[in-house]
Design a protein around this motif. Structure first.
Motif, PDB file in Angstrom:
ATOM      1  N   ILE A   1      -1.767   0.472   3.545  1.00 62.53           N
ATOM      2  CA  ILE A   1      -0.398   0.985   3.653  1.00 62.53           C
ATOM      3  C   ILE A   1      -0.366   2.343   2.965  1.00 62.53           C
ATOM      4  CG2 ILE A   1       2.018   0.589   3.021  1.00 62.53           C
ATOM      5  CD1 ILE A   1       1.343  -2.437   3.059  1.00 62.53           C
ATOM      6  N   ASP A   2      -0.150   3.377   3.753  1.00 61.98           N
ATOM      7  CA  ASP A   2      -0.220   4.755   3.265  1.00 61.98           C
ATOM      8  C   ASP A   2       1.198   5.312   3.116  1.00 61.98           C
ATOM      9  OD1 ASP A   2      -1.002   7.297   2.568  1.00 61.98           O
ATOM     10  OD2 ASP A   2      -1.578   7.883   4.613  1.00 61.98           O
TER      11      ASP A   2
ATOM     12  N   LEU B   1      -2.614   4.583  -4.323  1.00 59.50           N
ATOM     13  CA  LEU B   1      -3.209   5.801  -3.777  1.00 59.50           C
ATOM     14  C   LEU B   1      -2.705   6.020  -2.358  1.00 59.50           C
ATOM     15  CD1 LEU B   1      -6.888   5.268  -4.988  1.00 59.50           C
ATOM     16  CD2 LEU B   1      -5.190   6.839  -5.967  1.00 59.50           C
ATOM     17  N   VAL B   2      -2.574   7.295  -1.995  1.00 54.95           N
ATOM     18  CA  VAL B   2      -2.115   7.669  -0.659  1.00 54.95           C
ATOM     19  C   VAL B   2      -3.128   8.630  -0.045  1.00 54.95           C
ATOM     20  CG1 VAL B   2       0.288   7.352  -1.307  1.00 54.95           C
ATOM     21  CG2 VAL B   2      -0.743   9.618  -1.519  1.00 54.95           C
ATOM     22  N   SER B   3      -3.047   8.816   1.263  1.00 51.58           N
ATOM     23  CA  SER B   3      -4.065   9.622   1.947  1.00 51.58           C
ATOM     24  C   SER B   3      -3.921  11.108   1.678  1.00 51.58           C
ATOM     25  CB  SER B   3      -4.017   9.367   3.455  1.00 51.58           C
ATOM     26  OG  SER B   3      -2.856   9.945   4.033  1.00 51.58           O
ATOM     27  N   ASP B   4      -2.700  11.554   1.347  1.00 50.77           N
ATOM     28  CA  ASP B   4      -2.427  12.976   1.158  1.00 50.77           C
ATOM     29  C   ASP B   4      -2.806  13.735   2.431  1.00 50.77           C
ATOM     30  OD1 ASP B   4      -1.625  15.310  -0.014  1.00 50.77           O
ATOM     31  OD2 ASP B   4      -3.150  15.344  -1.572  1.00 50.77           O
TER      32      ASP B   4
ATOM     33  N   ILE C   1      -4.324   0.340  -2.338  1.00 48.74           N
ATOM     34  CA  ILE C   1      -4.015   0.976  -1.051  1.00 48.74           C
ATOM     35  C   ILE C   1      -3.411  -0.017  -0.055  1.00 48.74           C
ATOM     36  CG2 ILE C   1      -5.721   2.818  -1.334  1.00 48.74           C
ATOM     37  CD1 ILE C   1      -7.619   1.243   0.486  1.00 48.74           C
ATOM     38  N   SER C   2      -3.095  -1.215  -0.529  1.00 49.56           N
ATOM     39  CA  SER C   2      -2.523  -2.202   0.396  1.00 49.56           C
ATOM     40  C   SER C   2      -1.403  -3.009  -0.268  1.00 49.56           C
ATOM     41  CB  SER C   2      -3.626  -3.145   0.906  1.00 49.56           C
ATOM     42  OG  SER C   2      -4.284  -3.804  -0.169  1.00 49.56           O
ATOM     43  N   THR C   3      -1.765  -3.883  -1.182  1.00 50.94           N
ATOM     44  CA  THR C   3      -0.784  -4.767  -1.809  1.00 50.94           C
ATOM     45  C   THR C   3       0.215  -3.994  -2.664  1.00 50.94           C
ATOM     46  OG1 THR C   3      -2.509  -6.460  -1.864  1.00 50.94           O
ATOM     47  CG2 THR C   3      -0.531  -6.854  -3.178  1.00 50.94           C
ATOM     48  N   SER C   4      -0.270  -3.053  -3.473  1.00 50.72           N
ATOM     49  CA  SER C   4       0.629  -2.293  -4.353  1.00 50.72           C
ATOM     50  C   SER C   4       1.618  -1.432  -3.574  1.00 50.72           C
ATOM     51  CB  SER C   4      -0.176  -1.445  -5.333  1.00 50.72           C
ATOM     52  OG  SER C   4      -0.840  -2.274  -6.275  1.00 50.72           O
TER      53      SER C   4
ATOM     54  N   PHE D   1       7.265  -0.353  -2.028  1.00 48.11           N
ATOM     55  CA  PHE D   1       8.280  -0.031  -1.025  1.00 48.11           C
ATOM     56  C   PHE D   1       9.096  -1.245  -0.584  1.00 48.11           C
ATOM     57  CE2 PHE D   1      10.126   2.292   2.517  1.00 48.11           C
ATOM     58  CZ  PHE D   1      10.217   3.561   1.972  1.00 48.11           C
ATOM     59  N   GLY D   2       8.828  -2.392  -1.174  1.00 51.13           N
ATOM     60  CA  GLY D   2       9.603  -3.576  -0.827  1.00 51.13           C
ATOM     61  C   GLY D   2       9.277  -4.164   0.527  1.00 51.13           C
ATOM     62  N   LEU D   3       8.029  -4.001   0.976  1.00 46.43           N
ATOM     63  CA  LEU D   3       7.606  -4.554   2.260  1.00 46.43           C
ATOM     64  C   LEU D   3       7.087  -5.966   2.026  1.00 46.43           C
ATOM     65  CD1 LEU D   3       5.687  -1.435   3.640  1.00 46.43           C
ATOM     66  CD2 LEU D   3       8.042  -2.111   4.121  1.00 46.43           C
ATOM     67  N   THR D   4       7.944  -6.932   2.170  1.00 46.38           N
ATOM     68  CA  THR D   4       7.586  -8.306   1.839  1.00 46.38           C
ATOM     69  C   THR D   4       6.797  -9.001   2.938  1.00 46.38           C
ATOM     70  OG1 THR D   4       9.717  -9.087   2.696  1.00 46.38           O
ATOM     71  CG2 THR D   4       9.599  -8.549   0.342  1.00 46.38           C
ATOM     72  N   ASP D   5       6.675  -8.367   4.110  1.00 46.23           N
ATOM     73  CA  ASP D   5       6.017  -9.014   5.242  1.00 46.23           C
ATOM     74  C   ASP D   5       4.572  -8.568   5.430  1.00 46.23           C
ATOM     75  OD1 ASP D   5       6.576  -6.421   6.052  1.00 46.23           O
ATOM     76  OD2 ASP D   5       7.156  -6.984   8.097  1.00 46.23           O
TER      77      ASP D   5
END
Length: 394
Positions: free
Chosen positions: A54-55, A297-300, A328-331, A336-340
């Motif tokens: 998740i970026d 971490l993000v891709s920038d 780069i995934s769970t955090s 962002f509150g993406l519970t799914d």
């Protein structure tokens, strides 16, 4: 016609669950991870199954829009190419970072709305979940109503406050050659660009109150807010007071610590980790990670850096691979509150990466239960006829 995978049970792989790699099966059905023991099995022994990346911030898509500064391509086709690049690199959800700036050109409000419309038009064709982050230059003091209408119309859910005026003025003073190239890329003379910068700078006295008024309006249309390039605790406090609860690319440890002390997540660039430092000369992301001051971490500007950073952190002994991958995934999902998504648990979206740990290649990406990328040995195993798999199981 649906492109969802038929129910399939992935066996033999190690699965990243709750911070560790476990020897367990995962079943995909109807676009989700499911508890379905009787599903047809595919043997992925030797592979790792990881939550999809998740970026939360990437502007690498700009290279697809304009491979060369004077060679732009069709926006819709460019976004499809950027989407394919994400899938190849294990990204299943991404925010493209697009400026809404006083600079004009490719960073203008007009261009931002064009990209919003193109994402909406192409969404059904995307392999991944592509969203938009607006990088809002604080000194754009007019057109806030237009911004709010556009965000609401296109469902944009993320905005980052930017103030690049100090950097622009510094470049004009200290690097006139680079400043001239920047102006030329916009079809302007250096003086014309400098005039625009000074005109924006003249709005300094208005900015605090205008942002204070804008923040509740952004929240009212469901937009989360971040600040970009905070240089100190005072700057972080300024943007916190204006709704920005995410600290993106702090340039000093003090700014990062101020965010953490306030319980706010800190995002840093994966390329910074891979390259061993910031290409802009700011703080090294690895230093912040070692000090517990970076959450994700993000891709920038470079999507492949996300997976590369996870391996780099593990190789350098900074943290386990499992923890690095969660950055780069769970955090990001939690931030962002993406519970799914962000976890490999029953009921979650089937967003996952098939990693070959021997070669460190991502051989498969499944996004929302659909194959977004598949190659190598993983492709051979998943594409085997069902009858062959059934006989193998017997």
């Amino acid at each position: 016609m649906t492109s969802l995978l038929p129910p399939v049970r992935l066996t033999g792989a190690l699965c990243l669950i709750d911070g560790a790699l476990h020897d367990t099966d995962l079943t995909i059905a109807d676009g989700h991870l499911a508890d379905m023991p009787g599903a047809d099995a595919a043997d992925l022994s030797g592979y790792w199954l990881l939550p999809g990346i998740i970026d939360l911030h990437g502007d690498g898509f700009e290279h697809h829009l304009s491979p060369r500064p004077t060679a732009p391509f069709d926006t819709g086709r460019a976004l499809l190419a950027a989407d394919a690049e994400l899938a190849t690199n294990g990204v299943t959800t991404a925010w493209f970072a697009q400026s809404w700036s006083w600079e004009g050109g490719t960073r203008s409000p007009d261009k931002a709305e064009e990209i919003m419309a193109a994402i909406a038009a192409q969404r059904a064709q995307f392999l991944t979940d592509i969203r938009l982050q607006i990088r809002f230059e604080t000194h754009v003091t007019d057109g806030h109503d237009r911004l709010l209408r556009a965000l609401a119309r296109y469902g944009v859910d993320y905005i980052a406050y930017n103030n690049h005026l100090p950097e622009a003025l510094e470049q004009a003073r200290d690097r006139p050659d680079r400043f001239a190239n920047w102006a030329a890329s916009q079809g302007r003379t250096p003086q014309q660009l400098l005039d625009i910068i000074h005109a924006a700078k003249a709005h300094d006295p208005q900015v605090p109150d205008l942002l204070a008024a804008l923040a509740p309006q952004l929240a009212g249309v469901g937009v989360q807010m971040a600040s970009h390039d905070d240089g100190d605790a005072e700057t972080r406090a300024f943007f916190r007071a204006r709704g920005a609860r995410i600290c993106e690319f702090p340039t000093t440890p003090n700014a990062a610590r101020a965010a953490k002390d306030a319980g706010e997540p800190v995002l840093m660039g994966a390329p910074n980790v891979v390259r061993g430092g910031s290409q802009a000369g700011n703080i090294a992301a690895q230093d912040l990670i070692e000090d517990g001051l970076c959450d994700a971490l993000v891709s920038d500007y470079y999507a492949p850096a996300l997976a590369l950073a996870a391996w780099a952190l593990a190789d350098r002994g900074v943290c386990s691979f499992s923890h690095a991958w969660e950055m780069i995934s769970t955090s990001p999902a939690r931030i962002f509150g993406l519970t799914d998504r962000g976890n490999l648990r029953a009921g979650q979206r089937a967003d996952l990466v098939i990693m070959n740990p021997a070669t460190r290649r991502i051989e498969g990406t499944i996004a929302n239960g659909q194959i977004a990328h598949l190659s190598g040995g993983a492709a051979a195993r998943l594409m085997r006829p069902r009858t062959a798999r059934a006989l193998a199981a017997e």
